[in-house]
Design an enzyme around this catalytic site. Structure first.
Site, PDB file in Angstrom:
ATOM      1  N   GLU A  41       0.827  -1.217   0.000  1.00 31.97           N
ATOM      2  CA  GLU A  41       0.000   0.000   0.000  1.00 31.97           C
ATOM      3  C   GLU A  41       0.868   1.277   0.000  1.00 31.97           C
ATOM      4  O   GLU A  41       1.928   1.305   0.628  1.00 31.97           O
ATOM      5  CB  GLU A  41      -0.860  -0.024   1.277  1.00 31.97           C
ATOM      6  CG  GLU A  41      -1.804   1.155   1.419  1.00 31.97           C
ATOM      7  CD  GLU A  41      -2.526   1.164   2.767  1.00 31.97           C
ATOM      8  OE1 GLU A  41      -2.108   0.462   3.713  1.00 31.97           O
ATOM      9  OE2 GLU A  41      -3.519   1.916   2.869  1.00 31.97           O
ATOM     10  N   LYS A 110      -9.242   3.113  -1.992  1.00 31.59           N
ATOM     11  CA  LYS A 110      -9.503   2.487  -0.689  1.00 31.59           C
ATOM     12  C   LYS A 110     -10.820   3.009  -0.114  1.00 31.59           C
ATOM     13  O   LYS A 110     -11.026   4.231  -0.030  1.00 31.59           O
ATOM     14  CB  LYS A 110      -8.343   2.796   0.246  1.00 31.59           C
ATOM     15  CG  LYS A 110      -8.387   2.090   1.581  1.00 31.59           C
ATOM     16  CD  LYS A 110      -7.120   2.446   2.381  1.00 31.59           C
ATOM     17  CE  LYS A 110      -7.025   1.704   3.696  1.00 31.59           C
ATOM     18  NZ  LYS A 110      -5.795   2.099   4.439  1.00 31.59           N
ATOM     19  N   CYS A 144      -5.613  -2.875   2.747  1.00 30.64           N
ATOM     20  CA  CYS A 144      -5.291  -2.818   4.179  1.00 30.64           C
ATOM     21  C   CYS A 144      -6.521  -2.824   5.097  1.00 30.64           C
ATOM     22  O   CYS A 144      -7.167  -3.861   5.235  1.00 30.64           O
ATOM     23  CB  CYS A 144      -4.385  -1.611   4.427  1.00 30.64           C
ATOM     24  SG  CYS A 144      -3.313  -1.852   5.873  1.00 30.64           S
TER      25      CYS A 144
HETATM   26  N1  LIG Z   1      -2.913   1.198   6.504  1.00 36.21           N
HETATM   27  C1  LIG Z   1      -3.928   0.656   7.141  1.00 36.21           C
HETATM   28  O1  LIG Z   1      -5.060   0.667   6.680  1.00 36.21           O
HETATM   29  C2  LIG Z   1      -3.600   0.019   8.460  1.00 36.21           C
HETATM   30  C3  LIG Z   1      -4.728  -0.810   9.015  1.00 36.21           C
HETATM   31  C4  LIG Z   1      -4.390  -1.348  10.361  1.00 36.21           C
HETATM   32  O2  LIG Z   1      -3.282  -1.214  10.840  1.00 36.21           O
HETATM   33  C5  LIG Z   1      -5.419  -2.059  11.119  1.00 36.21           C
HETATM   34  O3  LIG Z   1      -5.114  -2.484  12.249  1.00 36.21           O
HETATM   35  O4  LIG Z   1      -6.551  -2.227  10.623  1.00 36.21           O
END
Ligand SMILES: NC(=O)CCC(=O)C(=O)O
Length: 258
Positions: A41, A110, A144
């Site tokens: 990402e 996202k 993510c």
């Molecule tokens: N970059 C992100 O979206 C991190 C997501 C994350 O750390 C989580 O615990 O959920």
């Protein structure tokens, strides 16, 4: 399908260096026989959110040229992780997907912004799904924090994807949850999960890698450590057919209730 996890370190706020790192990783993946290369990402800038006005890629133009050229040069499909993109005075965390001919197949913003890393203050949330075909295989991609929203993945998985690609910058402190969430998404959707995290650190977080390839039963096919690595794995798509055939969870859903 031969996939490569391109688990790189991202230099905070330094797109030029990060384009070099990605080019080297794709070259290595292609040399290892990869048909699909998956990136992490926000690999152009890292989470340098306060500097997006200077650093974000306007309309994704540079990244699109770059990934298209790499895809053609190495004849690989690219699930291009995500990059910071500027468009019409807004910023997006955007996944770009290219086929081996260098054609842009999808762009996905996202959908779930991660407040703990202040994305909600800087990034505009996406609104659209991300289902596509790679070499004739149905696949989907999320970014993510999106993996914490099973209903978002399910809505797309119900359209048939056999592979779920995940691009991440997931901090070390929550890696135990990363693993379990990914295994759950693989099991409930009876799909392969190919998930790439970054390594290294930025001013706020350490990132411990642990990129994963999981089969449709949630079992580990390949995994990385906390070091930069390009790791390839073979997805046996017959496994998806077999697992879906042995337990018809998609057909057994009570869509009249939920
Ligand atoms: N970059 C992100 O979206 C991190 C997501 C994350 O750390 C989580 O615990 O959920």
């Amino acid at each position: 399908m031969q996939v490569a996890l391109a688990q790189i370190d991202i230099k905070f706020g330094d797109p030029d260096e990060n384009y070099r790192r990605v080019a080297a990783a794709v070259q290595q993946a292609a040399a290892q026989g990869a048909e699909v290369v998956v990136l992490p990402e926000m690999w152009n800038t890292g989470y340098a959110l306060t500097d997006l006005a200077q650093l974000a890629d306007t309309d994704g133009a540079r990244t699109k040229r770059f990934l298209s050229d790499l895809a053609q040069q190495y004849h690989v499909n690219l699930v291009g992780g995500s990059v910071a993109v500027a468009r019409e005075q807004r910023y997006y965390n955007e996944m770009l997907i290219f086929d081996r001919q260098g054609q842009l197949l999808r762009q996905y913003d996202k959908v779930h912004r991660f407040g703990l890393m202040r994305e909600d203050q800087y990034i505009t949330a996406g609104q659209t799904e991300n289902v596509f075909q790679l070499d004739g295989v149905s696949a989907m991609g999320v970014i993510c924090y999106d993996i914490r929203f099973p209903e978002w993945l399910r809505k797309q998985a119900a359209q048939g994807p056999q592979v779920i690609f995940v691009a991440a910058e997931w901090p070390t402190v929550r890696l135990p949850q990363w693993r379990i969430l990914l295994q759950a998404r693989a099991i409930e959707n009876q799909a392969y999960v190919v998930a790439v995290n970054r390594v290294g650190a930025d001013p706020d977080n350490d990132f411990g890698g642990q990129s994963l390839v999981l089969d449709p039963l949630g079992q580990v096919v390949a995994e990385t450590t906390d070091q930069p690595a390009v790791v390839t794995a073979t997805l046996d798509l017959q496994q998806v057919v077999k697992v879906r055939g042995s337990m018809p969870v998609f057909a057994d859903r009570r869509t009249e209730l939920y």
